[in-house]
Structure formats: structure tokens, C-alpha cells
Design a protein around this motif. Structure first.
Motif, short mmCIF file in Angstrom:
data_model
loop_
_atom_site.label_atom_id
_atom_site.label_comp_id
_atom_site.label_asym_id
_atom_site.label_seq_id
_atom_site.Cartn_x
_atom_site.Cartn_y
_atom_site.Cartn_z
N PHE B 33 0.81 -1.22 0.00
CA PHE B 33 0.00 0.00 0.00
C PHE B 33 0.85 1.27 0.00
O PHE B 33 0.69 2.14 -0.85
N THR B 34 1.78 1.36 0.93
CA THR B 34 2.56 2.58 1.10
C THR B 34 3.43 2.87 -0.13
O THR B 34 3.49 4.00 -0.60
N ARG B 111 -1.45 -11.16 -1.54
CA ARG B 111 -0.74 -10.24 -0.65
C ARG B 111 -1.59 -9.07 -0.17
O ARG B 111 -1.24 -8.41 0.81
N LEU B 112 -2.65 -8.79 -0.88
CA LEU B 112 -3.49 -7.63 -0.51
C LEU B 112 -3.96 -7.71 0.94
O LEU B 112 -4.05 -6.71 1.63
N ALA B 118 -0.26 -1.44 5.02
CA ALA B 118 -1.60 -0.85 4.92
C ALA B 118 -1.98 -0.18 6.24
O ALA B 118 -1.48 -0.57 7.30
N PRO B 119 -2.82 0.85 6.18
CA PRO B 119 -3.26 1.54 7.40
C PRO B 119 -3.87 0.57 8.39
O PRO B 119 -4.52 -0.39 8.01
N PRO B 123 -11.38 2.77 7.53
CA PRO B 123 -12.15 1.85 6.69
C PRO B 123 -11.31 0.73 6.08
O PRO B 123 -11.78 -0.39 5.95
N ILE B 124 -10.06 1.04 5.71
CA ILE B 124 -9.21 0.00 5.13
C ILE B 124 -8.97 -1.11 6.13
O ILE B 124 -9.09 -2.30 5.81
N ALA B 125 -8.58 -0.72 7.34
CA ALA B 125 -8.33 -1.73 8.37
C ALA B 125 -9.58 -2.59 8.55
O ALA B 125 -9.48 -3.81 8.68
N ASP B 126 -10.74 -1.96 8.55
CA ASP B 126 -11.99 -2.71 8.71
C ASP B 126 -12.15 -3.72 7.59
O ASP B 126 -12.49 -4.88 7.82
#
Lengths: 203, 203
Positions: B33-34, B111-112, B118-119, B123-126
Motif C-alpha cells: 500500500f505505502t 498479498r493484498l 496498509a493503514p 475503513p481500510i483496516a476494517d
DNA sequence: TCGTGGTAACTTACCCAAGAGTCATATAGG
DNA sequence: CCTATATGACTCTTGGGTAAGTTACCACGA
């Protein structure tokens, strides 16, 4: 202009470097190279950012110094175990035991060599390669022994199995980080039970 | 002011979204992500950055959309296999087979859900939690079955073993990414040989 | 004992590049 | 002429890196 505390602490360079390396290793190992900021390390050490640059040159230089400290520690221990006469699964278990007792107080160290956010070119990559290869080579040697015992000497099979083995160690280390209350001894016993379950449960 | 090509392509929104998602999934899955930049995705898609923001709102929105597409795909397949009657190691092998054939053309998708860059909030973490949990739950269910067969129902043992199992899958997927010439079929046969070696070599 | 100058340790305030995100505008087609 | 598709040229924040100056301490000569 007033600059409170400038030069007032008088901590010897070597002491300060050691302190910075300890904190930096923990940050790099916990959040990864990219997500770690030099300013955060400085703040945790109670010093200013330029002091770190003065001592280590750059963020990469800082990471490299962490690698050198942690890398020898881990690689030396694995090499020591490799010189023993355990083979196959037994050698794997002894390696795990060595890692658990060596890294009990700094579990994050393991992650330094398998940080996917670290640069893939330049001096860092070289340094990572150096230690990851040293560790990987010993792993491959152990895996090759195991495979030979089973009559398999396919190179790709050995490579894949080595990758799986390193993945297993990685998983256990990560799980351990998330379960700080577990001692090295408990981890070792747990691994023994998992192995038993594997061989007794569905094979 | 002259703005060459503004609005001249006329690609329907849904088509464009699909194209963007395919490229973005590959970038996110490959670099994390980063380390993935929206500009890079735009460039590979042959469009401009604002169009992505127009369709997905933010970088996080884009990642979330990727997760939703890939997550259902993977989780559905694992669920399908879980409904079968394989247990223990056999269920593990079938799951692997499913993953190999499902992801042969998009190996990076795996890998996603296990992207450490990733944060960890919002919402992403959720969304990650949603899919990683769905996958993790099925893994834990399979592992628990295996452990039960071996007479072990310690919760922490099961948790650690689940982590190890996911680590194994992860290793195999990463190894596969680095060996693009290997087919799903070859991977499956290789896993069979590795399992044989494990049980025949040192236990 | 007292300057005094050199050096190691340390800081504030800044520069700069990269990348997320936005605004105003342009084109094509119904 | 209205809307969907699309863009160039911005802004703003974050974080690596730097310039220039400050403080403490120690060696040394008078």
C-alpha cells in the motif's frame, strides 16, 4: 538565540550510538523501514534528529548499523547450531530453540532481515542480502539434509521448502511478538506439541 | 488553455473502473500500500490522476475497492473447499490446490490481505479485517480439526498453528511470484513432494 | 588559580522532493 | 446545451536531510 540544552547532556558517543541503535532496531523491526521516521527515533531517544544524522549519516546508514548489530547476533547463533550434529526436523527444532532464547528480549530483531519495505538497491540491499543469505544458506543446508534423507534432491523443491521453512520461523516470531507474555521456554514446548499434532493428526 | 485529449477517450465508467482495479491490485499486491503511488497506477492505465480520484475518492478508497474484488474471490473459494469433506492435512492440500488454480494469473492478489504497510485504522483496516478474518477463520477451523484429531485442543496452540499455516501459504505464494514459469499444476505436485519429504525425512 | 581556545556533544530553524489530493477547465456525444 | 469523461496545473503535508550556531568540558600556559 537561546538554544536550551544544546550540548548540555555530554553523553559519550559510543553510549549514545548504542542507545540509538537499540531504539532504532525496535522501530524498524516493528514498523518496517519505510514506516519508521528518523524523527520518531530521535524523539524516543530524547535527542534531536541532526544528532542521528551526525552519527549515522542517513536513514539508510542507521538501518545498516542496526542490521550489522542484529545480523551477526542471529547468524552466529544459527551457525553455532548448524555445527552441531542434529539433522532433519531435530535440527529445525534446535534452531527454533536457539532463536527463542536469543531473541526473547528483542523479538522484533528477526524482522530486520525480512523487511519488504526496505530498499532493494544500494548498500542496504547489499547488507540485507549479506545476512539474509547467511541465514538462508544455513536454512537451505538444513532443508537439503532433510530432503536427502527422504530421497529428494530436486533443486527447486529444496528452494521452495527453504522458503516455507523461513516462512514458518517468521510466522512463529510474529505470533510471539503479538503474545508478549509467552516465554521462550513456553514457545519451545508449544512447537513440540505442534509438531506432534502434525505427525499424529492427519498424515 | 489547450488540454489535449481531455474527455476524448469516452471509455464507459465501469470499463475504466475495472481496468484501474486490475492495475491497482497488481501494484498494491506487488509493492504494498505505502510504496504504491496513485500517479503510477494512473500512468500504467494511460489516464490522469484526477480520474482515479473522481472514481474512487482516495488512495484508501482505491485499495478498498481492490480488497473487495479480490477478497470475495479468495474467501469464496476457500469457503467452497471448507464445505467439502476433506479434513486434516488433506484439507490443507485441497485449499492450496484451490489457491493455485484460482490465482495462477494474479498471484499478487494474495498479498493484498496481508500487507503490513496498509493503514491499521479506518475503513481500510476494517475491510482488511473483514477478509483476513474470513480467511483466517476458515484456516483456524481446518487447523482445529487437525489438532482435535491429534488430541490437542489448546486454544493458544491452535492460534499459533493457524498463524504458521497462513505463513506457509504466504511463503508458497511469494515463492510462486518469484518463479513465474511455474504452473499451478507444478506447484501442486511440488507441495505433494514436500509433504512426503517432511513425513519421510526426519520424523 | 585563572583565563583561553579547541573540540565533542547537541540544538533550532530551515530546505527540498515526493506524493496525496483539488480546482477549474476542456472535449465528445446525445 | 447538458452531462459524462477527462485533464493540466496547482496546493499542502510529510519526512529526509542540512546549515549554522550553542553549551560543556578539558588541556594548557601564565
Amino acid at each position: 538565540m537561546a538554544r536550551p540544552n544544546a550540548g548540555t547532556k555530554g553523553v559519550p558517543r559510543l553510549d549514545r550510538e548504542t542507545q540509538i541503535l537499540t531504539i532504532a532496531s525496535e522501530e524498524f523491526g516493528t514498523y518496517g523501514f519505510t514506516a519508521t521516521s528518523v524523527a520518531a527515533v530521535a524523539q524516543r531517544a530524547g535527542i534531536s534528529k541532526p544528532l542521528i544524522y551526525n552519527y549515522f549519516g542517513s536513514k539508510e546508514g542507521l538501518y545498516e548499523a542496526c542490521l550489522d548489530r542484529g545480523g551477526s547476533l542471529v547468524a552466529d547463533e544459527i551457525e553455532r547450531i548448524a555445527r552441531g550434529d542434529a539433522v532433519g526436523i531435530e535440527r529445525g527444532m534446535q534452531t527454533l530453540a536457539g532463536m527463542f532464547s536469543l531473541l526473547e528480549e528483542q523479538r522484533y530483531l528477526w524482522r530486520l532481515f525480512f523487511d519488504s519495505t526496505a530498499p532493494t538497491t544500494g548498500p542496504i540491499a547489499d547488507s540485507i542480502t549479506l545476512y539474509a543469505d547467511r541465514i538462508g544458506k544455513l536454512a537451505e543446508e538444513g532443508v537439503a539434509e532433510l530432503m536427502t534423507l527422504a530421497g529428494n534432491d530436486d533443486e527447486l523443491d529444496i528452494a521452495a521448502m527453504t522458503s516455507v521453512w523461513l516462512g514458518i520461523v517468521d510466522s512463529l516470531m510474529n505470533w510471539w511478538v503479538e503474545h508478549p507474555e509467552q516465554t521462550a521456554e513456553q514457545m519451545m514446548q508449544r512447537c513440540g506439541r505442534l509438531l506432534t499434532a502434525l505427525f499424529g493428526g492427519g498424515g
